[in-house]
Write an enzyme that holds these catalytic residues in place. Structure first.
Site, mmCIF file in Angstrom:
data_model
loop_
_atom_site.group_PDB
_atom_site.id
_atom_site.type_symbol
_atom_site.label_atom_id
_atom_site.label_comp_id
_atom_site.label_asym_id
_atom_site.label_seq_id
_atom_site.Cartn_x
_atom_site.Cartn_y
_atom_site.Cartn_z
ATOM 1 N N ASP A 13 0.877 -1.169 0.000
ATOM 2 C CA ASP A 13 0.000 0.000 0.000
ATOM 3 C C ASP A 13 0.910 1.214 0.000
ATOM 4 O OD1 ASP A 13 -1.558 2.164 0.661
ATOM 5 O OD2 ASP A 13 -2.593 1.188 2.344
ATOM 6 N N HIS A 20 -8.466 4.951 2.429
ATOM 7 C CA HIS A 20 -7.833 3.637 2.244
ATOM 8 C C HIS A 20 -8.677 2.726 1.337
ATOM 9 C CE1 HIS A 20 -4.716 4.181 5.360
ATOM 10 N NE2 HIS A 20 -5.645 4.790 6.074
ATOM 11 N N TYR A 92 -3.810 9.254 0.005
ATOM 12 C CA TYR A 92 -3.837 9.040 1.450
ATOM 13 C C TYR A 92 -2.824 7.972 1.885
ATOM 14 C CZ TYR A 92 -5.389 9.297 6.134
ATOM 15 O OH TYR A 92 -5.390 9.505 7.475
ATOM 16 N N GLN A 96 2.801 4.251 2.715
ATOM 17 C CA GLN A 96 2.397 3.627 3.990
ATOM 18 C C GLN A 96 3.150 2.337 4.341
ATOM 19 O OE1 GLN A 96 -1.983 3.274 4.833
ATOM 20 N NE2 GLN A 96 -1.549 1.097 4.963
ATOM 21 N N LYS A 134 -7.877 -5.266 3.622
ATOM 22 C CA LYS A 134 -8.517 -5.065 4.927
ATOM 23 C C LYS A 134 -8.541 -6.355 5.737
ATOM 24 C CE LYS A 134 -9.379 -0.742 3.993
ATOM 25 N NZ LYS A 134 -8.180 -0.614 3.098
ATOM 26 N N TYR A 230 0.944 -0.197 15.085
ATOM 27 C CA TYR A 230 -0.083 -0.378 14.062
ATOM 28 C C TYR A 230 0.225 0.455 12.824
ATOM 29 C CZ TYR A 230 -4.472 -0.377 11.594
ATOM 30 O OH TYR A 230 -5.416 -0.499 10.611
ATOM 31 N N LYS A 233 -3.285 -3.031 7.953
ATOM 32 C CA LYS A 233 -3.300 -4.488 7.934
ATOM 33 C C LYS A 233 -2.373 -5.040 6.849
ATOM 34 C CE LYS A 233 -5.618 -6.192 11.293
ATOM 35 N NZ LYS A 233 -4.898 -6.953 12.304
ATOM 36 N N ASP A 234 -2.079 -6.322 6.965
ATOM 37 C CA ASP A 234 -1.079 -6.931 6.083
ATOM 38 C C ASP A 234 -1.577 -7.080 4.639
ATOM 39 O OD1 ASP A 234 0.078 -7.361 8.628
ATOM 40 O OD2 ASP A 234 -1.077 -9.220 8.785
ATOM 41 N N ASP A 235 -2.899 -7.332 4.499
ATOM 42 C CA ASP A 235 -3.504 -7.454 3.176
ATOM 43 C C ASP A 235 -2.732 -8.466 2.314
ATOM 44 O OD1 ASP A 235 -5.237 -5.600 4.176
ATOM 45 O OD2 ASP A 235 -4.192 -3.911 3.293
ATOM 46 N N GLN A 243 -5.103 -27.942 -10.967
ATOM 47 C CA GLN A 243 -5.248 -29.109 -11.879
ATOM 48 C C GLN A 243 -4.090 -30.119 -11.695
ATOM 49 O OE1 GLN A 243 -8.664 -27.250 -13.085
ATOM 50 N NE2 GLN A 243 -8.135 -29.281 -13.807
ATOM 51 N N ASP A 288 -15.097 0.933 5.783
ATOM 52 C CA ASP A 288 -13.807 0.535 5.179
ATOM 53 C C ASP A 288 -13.768 -0.964 4.862
ATOM 54 O OD1 ASP A 288 -13.027 3.152 5.431
ATOM 55 O OD2 ASP A 288 -11.406 2.782 6.862
HETATM 56 C C1 F6R Z 1 -7.764 -0.771 7.781
HETATM 57 C C2 F6R Z 1 -7.658 0.516 7.092
HETATM 58 C C3 F6R Z 1 -8.617 1.607 7.427
HETATM 59 C C4 F6R Z 1 -7.960 2.655 8.318
HETATM 60 C C5 F6R Z 1 -8.946 3.787 8.687
HETATM 61 C C6 F6R Z 1 -8.279 4.883 9.515
HETATM 62 O O1 F6R Z 1 -6.757 -1.652 7.384
HETATM 63 O O2 F6R Z 1 -6.792 0.717 6.281
HETATM 64 O O3 F6R Z 1 -9.780 1.101 8.020
HETATM 65 O O4 F6R Z 1 -7.462 2.050 9.480
HETATM 66 O O5 F6R Z 1 -9.470 4.379 7.523
HETATM 67 O O6 F6R Z 1 -7.201 5.356 8.792
HETATM 68 P P1 F6R Z 1 -6.156 6.415 9.365
HETATM 69 O O7 F6R Z 1 -5.705 5.916 10.697
HETATM 70 O O8 F6R Z 1 -5.083 6.434 8.324
HETATM 71 O O9 F6R Z 1 -6.926 7.725 9.466
HETATM 72 MG MG MG Z 2 -3.910 2.351 3.129
HETATM 73 MG MG MG Z 3 -4.880 -2.300 2.154
#
Ligand code: F6R
Ligand code: MG
Ligand code: MG
Length: 385
Positions: A13, A20, A92, A96, A134, A230, A233-235, A243, A288
């Site tokens: 990301d 996000h 945004y 990251q 997510k 934090y 997430k790892d995604d 086959q 989200d």
């Molecule tokens: C979860 C994710 C979003 C953000 C949320 C807050 O993996 O990416 O749910 O955690 O939008 O984002 P920030 O903390 O960047 O404002």
């Molecule tokens: Mg993001």
């Molecule tokens: Mg992501």
């Protein structure tokens, strides 16, 4: 001996559009331009750029093997250049997932998620590449178990002589950094002891016992453990061969008709159903989420990626999607309550402890018993230590 081919899937990301929820087309275009240069130079045989939610996915084929310095550097540089584009557009969370300042030989431990396998290309080589948003590494545990070990999902385990011997699962303990390999069907119960706890134990790879060939590999990077805080997430991503001695394409996709509950969703702090969707719908919006998974199918021909076919762009997954929305409605009604919100020990890797710290001094002893104001004391000893 046939030439070995490596399939590398590396994702990160590097900026969301909007918030996000998705990525801006300019990032995909830039990544495609950079990989095309690498293809013309002969470094990669072929590539495909995709996106799932706010994650940019680079799929590459080459002859350089896994953990190759040049391939990892290429991916890092692509993410770095795309970060610059993201910063220009003020997307945004630009950059990251690039947790280190400079590339140091291998993208493992630097933020991006990686799934790589080296294969000897079969006369026909169908693969499915899954990308999720997510959610966490470990989200593939249940579907991989179903594909490779559950005869109620995969008829071939019973019917096909090529699959009847079963598979070996390599499982990573993400906290200790140790692995164990367990053989199904005979060690199926032992396997479930661990992979039923996907926050800690993650299926890293699956190999066929009949041939020793690799059948699946997943990304196991846990961003919070790398960063120590934090950072989203790892995604995760996952590559599955289909086959022959492996599950049929339909057996690979079948587990996703049961939208299992994964951790992630809003602020990486909630449980929610993993929704299988077409690439064009992989833009989590509601709270989200809910978490998304896409499946890209390819036939590989001398390293060329013939495809993709958007495997979940199929009405036979409509009921799963509908069920996801029903489950999402129900879970959302819990608001900030468990079990929608993750249990306290999992919240350790979110932003909640910062809030708890502010309130730590307000806790008063009861009946003379000393109570520590430390946030960590509210966590189980195994987590706090
Ligand atoms: C979860 C994710 C979003 C953000 C949320 C807050 O993996 O990416 O749910 O955690 O939008 O984002 P920030 O903390 O960047 O404002
Ligand atoms: Mg993001
Ligand atoms: Mg992501």
């Amino acid at each position: 001996m046939a030439a070995e081919l490596t399939i590398s899937c590396i994702k990160a990301d590097v900026g969301g559009f909007v918030g996000h929820s998705a990525i801006h087309p300019a990032l995909k275009d830039e990544a495609g331009r950079q990989l095309e240069i690498a293809r013309r130079r002969g470094m990669v045989i072929d590539f495909h750029v995709t996106a799932c939610g706010d994650d940019l996915g680079l799929l590459m084929t080459h002859r350089l093997g896994i953990d190759n310095h040049e391939v990892h550097r290429l991916a890092w540089d692509v993410f770095d250049i795309c970060t610059r584009v993201a910063k220009e557009l003020k997307l945004y969370g630009a950059g990251q997932d690039l947790l280190k300042d400079a590339f140091s030989g291998n993208v493992r431990g630097m933020g991006p998620g990686i799934a790589e396998m080296t294969i000897v290309e079969r006369p026909s080589e169908p693969i499915i590449v899954f990308f999720a948003d997510k959610t966490s590494a470990g989200a593939w545990n249940l579907p991989l178990f179903r594909m490779f070990a559950d005869p109620f999902n995969t008829a071939g385990l019973v019917i096909s002589p090529a699959m009847h011997d079963g598979f070996r699962f390599r499982v990573l303990d993400v906290r200790k950094g140790t692995t164990i390999t367990l053989s199904t069907p005979e060690e199926m119960y032992d396997l479930l002891v661990f992979i039923g706890a996907p926050g800690r134990y993650v299926v890293e790879s699956v190999t066929a016992k009949s041939t020793g060939a690799i059948g699946a590999v997943s990304s196991t990077q846990r961003l919070a453990l790398i960063a120590g805080r934090y950072v989203g997430k790892d995604d995760p991503v996952c590559i599955v061969r289909a086959q022959g001695e492996f599950p049929a394409v339909g057996e690979v996709l079948e587990p996703f008709t049961m939208p299992h509950i994964v951790e992630g969703w809003m602020r990486g702090s909630h449980y929610g159903p993993l929704m299988p969707c077409r690439v064009g719908d992989a833009h989590p919006g509601r709270f989200d989420g809910p978490p998304r998974v896409i499946a890209l199918g390819f036939q590989i021909a001398e390293g060329q990626l013939i495809g993709p076919r958007d495997m979940f762009d199929d009405p036979s997954f409509d009921e799963a999607r509908h069920l996801c929305n029903v489950i999402a409605d129900h879970l959302r009604r819990h608001g900030p309550f468990e079990p929608h919100r993750l249990p306290m020990e999992e919240m350790e890797y979110t932003t909640l402890p910062e809030v708890m710290k502010k309130l730590a001094d307000r806790w008063q002893p009861v009946n003379g018993h000393a109570v520590s104001g430390e946030v960590v004391e509210t966590l189980p000893a195994s987590v706090a230590s």
